[in-house]
Design a protein around this motif. Structure first.
Motif, short mmCIF file in Angstrom:
data_model
loop_
_atom_site.label_atom_id
_atom_site.label_comp_id
_atom_site.label_asym_id
_atom_site.label_seq_id
_atom_site.Cartn_x
_atom_site.Cartn_y
_atom_site.Cartn_z
N LEU A 362 49.69 100.47 0.17
CA LEU A 362 50.82 101.11 -0.49
C LEU A 362 50.33 102.42 -1.10
CD1 LEU A 362 53.79 101.01 -1.44
CD2 LEU A 362 52.97 99.89 -3.54
N ASN A 363 50.95 103.50 -0.69
CA ASN A 363 50.60 104.83 -1.21
C ASN A 363 51.83 105.44 -1.85
OD1 ASN A 363 47.96 104.69 -0.13
ND2 ASN A 363 48.73 105.34 1.88
N ALA A 364 51.65 106.05 -3.00
CA ALA A 364 52.75 106.69 -3.71
C ALA A 364 52.24 107.92 -4.43
CB ALA A 364 53.40 105.72 -4.70
N SER A 365 53.06 108.96 -4.40
CA SER A 365 52.72 110.18 -5.13
C SER A 365 54.00 110.79 -5.67
CB SER A 365 51.99 111.18 -4.21
OG SER A 365 52.84 111.59 -3.16
N LEU A 366 53.93 111.27 -6.91
CA LEU A 366 55.09 111.86 -7.57
C LEU A 366 54.65 113.14 -8.26
CD1 LEU A 366 58.07 111.59 -8.40
CD2 LEU A 366 57.30 110.38 -10.45
N PRO A 367 55.17 114.28 -7.81
CA PRO A 367 54.77 115.54 -8.46
C PRO A 367 55.27 115.58 -9.90
CG PRO A 367 56.57 115.91 -6.92
CD PRO A 367 56.13 114.49 -6.73
N VAL A 368 54.45 116.13 -10.75
CA VAL A 368 54.77 116.20 -12.17
C VAL A 368 55.14 117.61 -12.60
CG1 VAL A 368 53.91 115.77 -14.51
CG2 VAL A 368 53.30 114.22 -12.64
N PHE A 369 54.39 118.60 -12.11
CA PHE A 369 54.62 119.96 -12.59
C PHE A 369 54.25 120.94 -11.48
CE2 PHE A 369 53.19 123.86 -14.72
CZ PHE A 369 54.33 124.15 -15.46
N GLY A 370 55.06 122.01 -11.37
CA GLY A 370 54.71 123.10 -10.47
C GLY A 370 55.02 122.85 -9.01
N SER A 371 55.88 121.89 -8.71
CA SER A 371 56.17 121.62 -7.29
C SER A 371 57.25 122.55 -6.73
CB SER A 371 56.61 120.17 -7.12
OG SER A 371 57.83 119.94 -7.81
N GLY A 372 58.09 123.13 -7.58
CA GLY A 372 59.18 123.98 -7.11
C GLY A 372 60.38 123.22 -6.62
N LYS A 373 60.36 121.89 -6.72
CA LYS A 373 61.49 121.11 -6.23
C LYS A 373 62.71 121.24 -7.13
CE LYS A 373 58.55 117.77 -3.84
NZ LYS A 373 58.18 116.34 -3.67
N GLY A 374 62.49 121.44 -8.42
CA GLY A 374 63.62 121.66 -9.31
C GLY A 374 64.35 122.95 -8.99
N THR A 375 63.59 123.98 -8.66
CA THR A 375 64.22 125.25 -8.26
C THR A 375 65.02 125.09 -6.98
OG1 THR A 375 62.39 126.45 -9.30
CG2 THR A 375 63.75 127.66 -7.73
N ALA A 376 64.46 124.32 -6.03
CA ALA A 376 65.17 124.09 -4.78
C ALA A 376 66.48 123.34 -5.02
CB ALA A 376 64.29 123.31 -3.82
N LEU A 377 66.47 122.38 -5.96
CA LEU A 377 67.69 121.64 -6.27
C LEU A 377 68.73 122.55 -6.92
CD1 LEU A 377 69.32 119.06 -6.46
CD2 LEU A 377 68.12 118.53 -8.61
N ALA A 378 68.28 123.41 -7.84
CA ALA A 378 69.21 124.34 -8.49
C ALA A 378 69.82 125.29 -7.46
CB ALA A 378 68.50 125.12 -9.58
N SER A 379 69.00 125.77 -6.54
CA SER A 379 69.52 126.65 -5.49
C SER A 379 70.52 125.93 -4.60
CB SER A 379 68.35 127.20 -4.66
OG SER A 379 68.81 127.99 -3.60
N ALA A 380 70.24 124.66 -4.29
CA ALA A 380 71.17 123.89 -3.46
C ALA A 380 72.49 123.65 -4.18
CB ALA A 380 70.53 122.56 -3.07
N ASN A 381 72.44 123.44 -5.50
CA ASN A 381 73.68 123.27 -6.27
C ASN A 381 74.53 124.54 -6.23
OD1 ASN A 381 73.15 120.61 -7.03
ND2 ASN A 381 71.96 121.24 -8.83
N VAL A 382 73.87 125.68 -6.38
CA VAL A 382 74.60 126.95 -6.31
C VAL A 382 75.20 127.15 -4.92
CG1 VAL A 382 74.37 129.45 -6.46
CG2 VAL A 382 73.24 128.00 -8.14
N GLY A 383 74.44 126.81 -3.89
CA GLY A 383 74.96 126.93 -2.53
C GLY A 383 76.16 126.05 -2.28
#
Length: 491
Positions: A362-383
């Protein structure tokens, strides 16, 4: 009531004296020439005219058949076929994927005293997308929406080409009729100038009146030249639409008959409701909103769902002192939604070093900081918000377009009534002028002018009726009620 330009030309040639006789030996009248003549003028000897070559008759049905083979029609078909192939490709990618590979190794441990040991393993893997948020499944949904858009565009292009063909055919018929009337007007103006010259020679009219007749002839000749150019332009426009050269009929009578008068729109709101469901602009905007929503969900999933991968392996597992033997295994990547099964066959027997066992991972990884995924989500919401606004704008545009087309049809019907009233007045004036000719109060030139005016009024009514018919087609196109496969010819 219609009047053939040939009849008008015959009338104008039969009235008055020949031009040469009017210029060289004009009679000395005792009354103005424009007054009622005491006796009928001498008839002009008949002239033998060779029959003109008959042009092939181009019907509306033939025009609509040709437009279905035009470049625009074929291009729309190819674009739709391209969307179909893209969907088939996306569905193929969403199926099973089989991969076969090999691993080879050569080791010497310890390096100074050990022996070289080699091993090779054949592997086979089968993978497929199993979770609904898998990228391959989303690719299929995107391709399906693209095919839906392509279908709407295909239908709209076909309808536009059909309506354009009907309009171009009607414009060619109207231009041909206008050219014939312009030629008749020029011929009549020439006869009127001959009479004016005779009157001026007899000093019955001032020089200014003669100059007005000359200017009238020049204007009529210019109008006839412009009308001939309009016929050429109409033929060229029809040829450009069809993608091939065409030969227009020589006379307006050889074209298809004038279309019947369409009915006025009854329930515009129902037409708007239908258009909001099937217009290509709305379908495209709705598909773009669905694509934007898919991107927003993918960004949300990428941000909230950790990268989890679970696996299981069974068989002759490696104990750390030798290579693994025959094994089977499976894995599932939760984030990508892809499940895989794998089989390994070593080409060399691992011996007793490989023991049969079961391994779980079982392998798991969760980014904590600096991944840029929050920015991508905000951009998708605007789109997604922008796509929703675009859909609302498309709906409002379609609503306005349908109502405007309905108003245009009502205006066209009003113009038909005006043209019919003008024709009735022209026919009444013709009847009065003929009665005055019988009473000796006017000349045959006046009757010829009245006949030409009545023919022009009839042509104006025909043009107004054809314009109303095209307006009804445009309304049917705007409300998506027009089926291009049912319009096969005949107004």
């Amino acid at each position: 009531m219609r009047f053939s330009p040939t009849v008008l030309l015959s009338v104008t040639l039969l009235v008055g004296l020949p031009a040469a006789q009017a210029q060289t030996a004009p009679p000395t009248p005792t009354a103005p020439v424009e007054a009622a003549p005491a006796a009928a003028p001498a008839p002009v000897p008949p002239v033998s005219v060779a029959p003109a070559a008959v042009s092939p008759t181009l019907t509306l049905g033939q025009t609509l058949t040709l437009v279905r083979a035009s470049p625009g029609w074929r291009s729309a078909d190819l674009q739709y076929r391209s969307a179909q192939l893209s969907l088939e490709s996306a569905r193929a990618r969403a199926g099973l994927n089989v991969t076969v590979g090999t691993d080879a190794s050569l080791a010497k441990v310890p390096f100074d005293s050990g022996d070289w040991l080699g091993n090779a393993t054949l592997t086979a893997q089968v993978s497929a997308s199993v979770l609904p948020w898998s990228a391959t499944f989303e690719g299929v949904r995107i391709a399906e929406r693209a095919l839906n858009r392509a279908g709407a565009d295909l239908r709209d292009t076909r309808v536009s080409l059909v309506v354009g063909a009907v309009r171009a055919y009607g414009a060619a018929r109207e231009a041909t009729a206008g050219a014939a009337l312009a030629e008749a007007q020029a011929t009549l103006a020439a006869r009127q100038l001959e009479v004016a010259r005779a009157q001026r020679t007899a000093n019955l009219i001032p020089e200014l009146a003669l100059q007005e007749r000359e200017a009238g002839l020049q204007s009529a000749q210019n109008a006839a030249a412009q009308a001939r150019t309009a016929v050429k332009l109409a033929a060229r426009g029809l040829a450009n639409l069809l993608g091939q050269s065409v030969t227009l009929p020589a006379t307006a009578a050889a074209f298809d008959a004038v279309p019947s008068l369409p009915a006025a729109p009854v329930d515009v709101d129902a037409l708007v409701a239908r258009a909001l469901l099937a217009r290509p602009e709305v379908i495209r905007a709705a598909a773009q909103l669905a694509d934007a929503g898919a991107q927003q969900r993918a960004a949300q999933l990428d941000l909230s769902l950790p990268d989890i991968s679970a696996g299981v392996q069974y068989g002759q597992l490696s104990s750390g002192q030798g290579g693994a033997g025959r094994t089977v295994g499976g894995s599932l990547n939760v984030k990508s939604g892809v499940a895989a099964a794998q089989v390994s066959f070593p080409l060399r027997d691992p011996g007793e070093a490989a023991k049969t066992g079961l391994a779980l991972s079982l392998n798991a990884s969760l980014p904590v900081f600096g991944s840029g995924k929050g920015t991508a989500l905000a951009s998708a919401n605007v789109g997604q918000q922008a796509a929703a606004l675009a859909l609302d704008s498309a709906r409002q545009s379609v609503d306005l377009d349908v109502r405007q087309k309905a108003a245009d049809l009502l205006t066209a019907l009003d113009r038909v009534e005006e043209a019919a009233s003008a024709l009735a007045r022209a026919q009444a004036n013709l009847t009065t002028t003929r009665a005055r000719l019988d009473a000796g109060l006017v000349t045959p030139l006046d009757v010829a002018q009245a006949e030409l005016s009545a023919a022009q009024a009839q042509n104006a009514l025909n043009a107004a009726t054809a314009n109303a018919y095209v307006s009804s087609l445009l309304l049917a196109q705007a409300s998506t009620e027009l089926d291009p496969t049912l319009l096969n010819g005949g107004f």
